[in-house]
Design a protein around this motif. Structure first.
Motif, mmCIF file in Angstrom:
data_model
loop_
_atom_site.group_PDB
_atom_site.id
_atom_site.type_symbol
_atom_site.label_atom_id
_atom_site.label_comp_id
_atom_site.label_asym_id
_atom_site.label_seq_id
_atom_site.Cartn_x
_atom_site.Cartn_y
_atom_site.Cartn_z
ATOM 1 N N PHE A 1 0.863 -1.148 0.143
ATOM 2 C CA PHE A 1 -0.177 -0.228 0.114
ATOM 3 C C PHE A 1 0.740 1.516 -0.130
ATOM 4 O O PHE A 1 0.474 2.358 -0.883
ATOM 5 C CB PHE A 1 -0.638 -0.285 1.319
ATOM 6 C CG PHE A 1 -1.520 1.253 1.526
ATOM 7 C CD1 PHE A 1 -2.878 1.799 0.286
ATOM 8 C CD2 PHE A 1 -1.539 2.336 2.548
ATOM 9 C CE1 PHE A 1 -3.581 2.236 0.348
ATOM 10 C CE2 PHE A 1 -2.046 3.460 2.138
ATOM 11 C CZ PHE A 1 -2.714 3.774 1.796
ATOM 12 N N ASN A 2 1.973 1.375 1.108
ATOM 13 C CA ASN A 2 2.758 2.336 1.233
ATOM 14 C C ASN A 2 3.701 2.303 -0.395
ATOM 15 O O ASN A 2 3.664 3.850 -1.131
ATOM 16 C CB ASN A 2 3.546 2.134 2.015
ATOM 17 C CG ASN A 2 2.974 2.492 3.324
ATOM 18 O OD1 ASN A 2 2.379 3.372 3.854
ATOM 19 N ND2 ASN A 2 3.848 1.557 4.204
ATOM 20 N N GLU A 3 3.705 1.663 -1.332
ATOM 21 C CA GLU A 3 4.540 2.022 -2.659
ATOM 22 C C GLU A 3 3.630 2.371 -3.151
ATOM 23 O O GLU A 3 3.744 2.825 -4.302
ATOM 24 C CB GLU A 3 4.600 0.239 -2.259
ATOM 25 C CG GLU A 3 6.360 -0.204 -1.787
ATOM 26 C CD GLU A 3 7.089 -1.433 -2.677
ATOM 27 O OE1 GLU A 3 5.843 -1.966 -3.184
ATOM 28 O OE2 GLU A 3 8.004 -1.562 -1.695
ATOM 29 N N SER A 4 2.593 1.617 -3.514
ATOM 30 C CA SER A 4 1.196 2.088 -4.326
ATOM 31 C C SER A 4 0.661 3.876 -4.213
ATOM 32 O O SER A 4 1.026 4.161 -5.180
ATOM 33 C CB SER A 4 0.691 1.099 -4.227
ATOM 34 O OG SER A 4 0.586 -0.337 -4.749
ATOM 35 N N PHE A 5 1.160 4.070 -2.557
ATOM 36 C CA PHE A 5 0.377 5.185 -2.374
ATOM 37 C C PHE A 5 1.604 6.386 -2.907
ATOM 38 O O PHE A 5 0.897 7.599 -3.294
ATOM 39 C CB PHE A 5 0.052 5.195 -0.811
ATOM 40 C CG PHE A 5 -0.648 7.031 -0.441
ATOM 41 C CD1 PHE A 5 -1.357 7.452 -0.746
ATOM 42 C CD2 PHE A 5 0.858 7.199 0.039
ATOM 43 C CE1 PHE A 5 -1.595 8.072 -0.080
ATOM 44 C CE2 PHE A 5 0.172 8.693 0.331
ATOM 45 C CZ PHE A 5 -1.010 9.324 0.549
ATOM 46 N N PHE A 6 2.633 5.579 -2.468
ATOM 47 C CA PHE A 6 4.006 7.864 -3.162
ATOM 48 C C PHE A 6 3.835 7.061 -4.402
ATOM 49 O O PHE A 6 4.459 8.153 -5.417
ATOM 50 C CB PHE A 6 5.031 6.946 -2.701
ATOM 51 C CG PHE A 6 4.717 6.706 -1.034
ATOM 52 C CD1 PHE A 6 5.020 8.351 -0.060
ATOM 53 C CD2 PHE A 6 5.659 5.728 0.353
ATOM 54 C CE1 PHE A 6 5.231 8.652 0.793
ATOM 55 C CE2 PHE A 6 5.332 6.449 1.131
ATOM 56 C CZ PHE A 6 4.858 7.619 2.226
ATOM 57 N N ARG A 7 4.218 5.808 -4.934
ATOM 58 C CA ARG A 7 3.770 5.765 -6.550
ATOM 59 C C ARG A 7 2.864 6.768 -7.238
ATOM 60 O O ARG A 7 3.233 7.625 -8.211
ATOM 61 C CB ARG A 7 3.789 4.973 -7.114
ATOM 62 C CG ARG A 7 3.837 4.141 -8.843
ATOM 63 C CD ARG A 7 4.232 3.163 -9.242
ATOM 64 N NE ARG A 7 2.957 1.949 -9.068
ATOM 65 C CZ ARG A 7 2.998 1.460 -8.679
ATOM 66 N NH1 ARG A 7 4.146 0.719 -6.842
ATOM 67 N NH2 ARG A 7 1.539 0.067 -7.925
ATOM 68 N N ILE A 8 1.699 6.596 -6.603
ATOM 69 C CA ILE A 8 0.969 7.510 -6.687
ATOM 70 C C ILE A 8 0.981 9.247 -6.931
ATOM 71 O O ILE A 8 0.632 10.280 -7.616
ATOM 72 C CB ILE A 8 -0.558 7.267 -6.603
ATOM 73 C CG1 ILE A 8 -1.438 5.360 -7.345
ATOM 74 C CG2 ILE A 8 -2.114 7.807 -7.135
ATOM 75 C CD1 ILE A 8 -2.478 4.961 -6.500
ATOM 76 N N CYS A 9 1.103 9.185 -5.737
ATOM 77 C CA CYS A 9 2.228 10.784 -5.352
ATOM 78 C C CYS A 9 2.873 11.027 -6.646
ATOM 79 O O CYS A 9 2.371 12.319 -6.766
ATOM 80 C CB CYS A 9 2.086 10.915 -4.285
ATOM 81 S SG CYS A 9 0.830 10.650 -2.840
ATOM 82 N N LYS A 10 3.935 10.348 -6.595
ATOM 83 C CA LYS A 10 4.715 10.852 -7.688
ATOM 84 C C LYS A 10 4.403 11.139 -9.037
ATOM 85 O O LYS A 10 4.545 11.551 -10.081
ATOM 86 C CB LYS A 10 5.988 9.381 -7.733
ATOM 87 C CG LYS A 10 6.742 9.981 -6.800
ATOM 88 C CD LYS A 10 8.070 8.870 -6.467
ATOM 89 C CE LYS A 10 8.992 9.224 -5.255
ATOM 90 N NZ LYS A 10 9.614 8.069 -5.420
#
Length: 250
Positions: free
Chosen positions: A238-247
């Motif tokens: 979830f953290n990886e997906s969240f930060f990827r979407i933010c970038k």
């Protein structure tokens, strides 16, 4: 709004709202249980697991499951009825002759259920089936996944003992055991309230009863908290997906 129309709307809500709430609540619980069983079957069959066949079964289950649930709770709508409760206060007109009269100060309409002894037993059995059924399915599937995966890895990787593999699988899939326990714990207040027989004066503890009733519906809206946060792998994904979407949005 006309009085007869308003009473019809209230009576319709009395007969349908609770049944619909239970339908969606039980549907959500059994769907989670079906997902857990499918997860266990995928571990059991391994590479021979047929995803297309599983999808076909899932479509049928999504269609059949609500029909079966409605069949178990439809008796509640049939036996629900409106009850008018008049609140009266005694007023004294003369202290010498003790003349008094009951004056109506308010009228309340309650939605009540009236079951026979046999139907009450059936209703209790249905409550426990819909509560414990998904819990047992989730728990057994989780234990099967942990033990089965650890046993297979112990056979393939003999440099580590079975207990080490079991500990590793527990750390990876412990949320599958913790989540059903949290769900059944949150459903306990609603079960207790449903098993209460007779009428009770809740006027002095209204919010306590309301909170106790609706807290059992929180698992349906706290899927992220119940299933994702206890898992290290899910939380990391979830953290990886969240930060990827933010970038990507930047």
């Amino acid at each position: 709004m006309d009085l007869s129309v308003r009473l019809s709307v209230v009576e319709g809500g009395c007969k349908s709202i609770e049944t619909l709430l239970k339908l969606f609540f039980y549907w959500d619980a059994w769907l989670n249980a079906c997902v857990a069983v499918e997860r266990g079957m995928s571990v059991y069959k391994g590479v021979s697991f047929d995803k297309e066949k599983s999808k076909r079964f899932a479509r049928w289950i999504i269609f059949i499951l609500p029909i079966m649930i409605v069949g178990t709770v439809i008796h509640e709508s049939i036996h629900r009825k409106m009850f008018k409760h008049e609140v009266k206060q005694r007023k004294w007109y003369s202290e010498n002759y003790n003349i008094d009269e009951d004056i109506e100060i308010g009228t309340y309409t309650w939605c009540i259920t009236s079951y026979s002894q046999w139907l009450q037993g059936y209703n209790t059995a249905v409550l426990f089936i819909h509560l414990l059924g998904p819990f047992v399915a989730n728990l057994l599937s989780a234990l099967f996944i942990i033990i089965g995966t650890a046993r297979r890895r112990a056979e393939a990787q003999r440099q580590h003992s079975y207990k080490e593999h079991l500990r590793e699988q527990w750390n990876e899939y412990k949320q599958l055991v913790i989540s059903p326990i949290i769900l059944v714990f949150l459903s306990t207040p609603r079960l207790i309230i449903s098993l209460l027989s007779g009428c009770a004066d809740v006027s002095s503890h209204t919010w306590l009863y309301i909170c106790g009733y609706f807290v059992s519906f929180t698992p349906s809206i706290l899927i992220f908290v119940v299933f994702v946060l206890p898992s290290n792998s899910y939380r990391k994904t979830f953290n990886e997906s969240f930060f990827r979407i933010c970038k990507q949005r930047r």
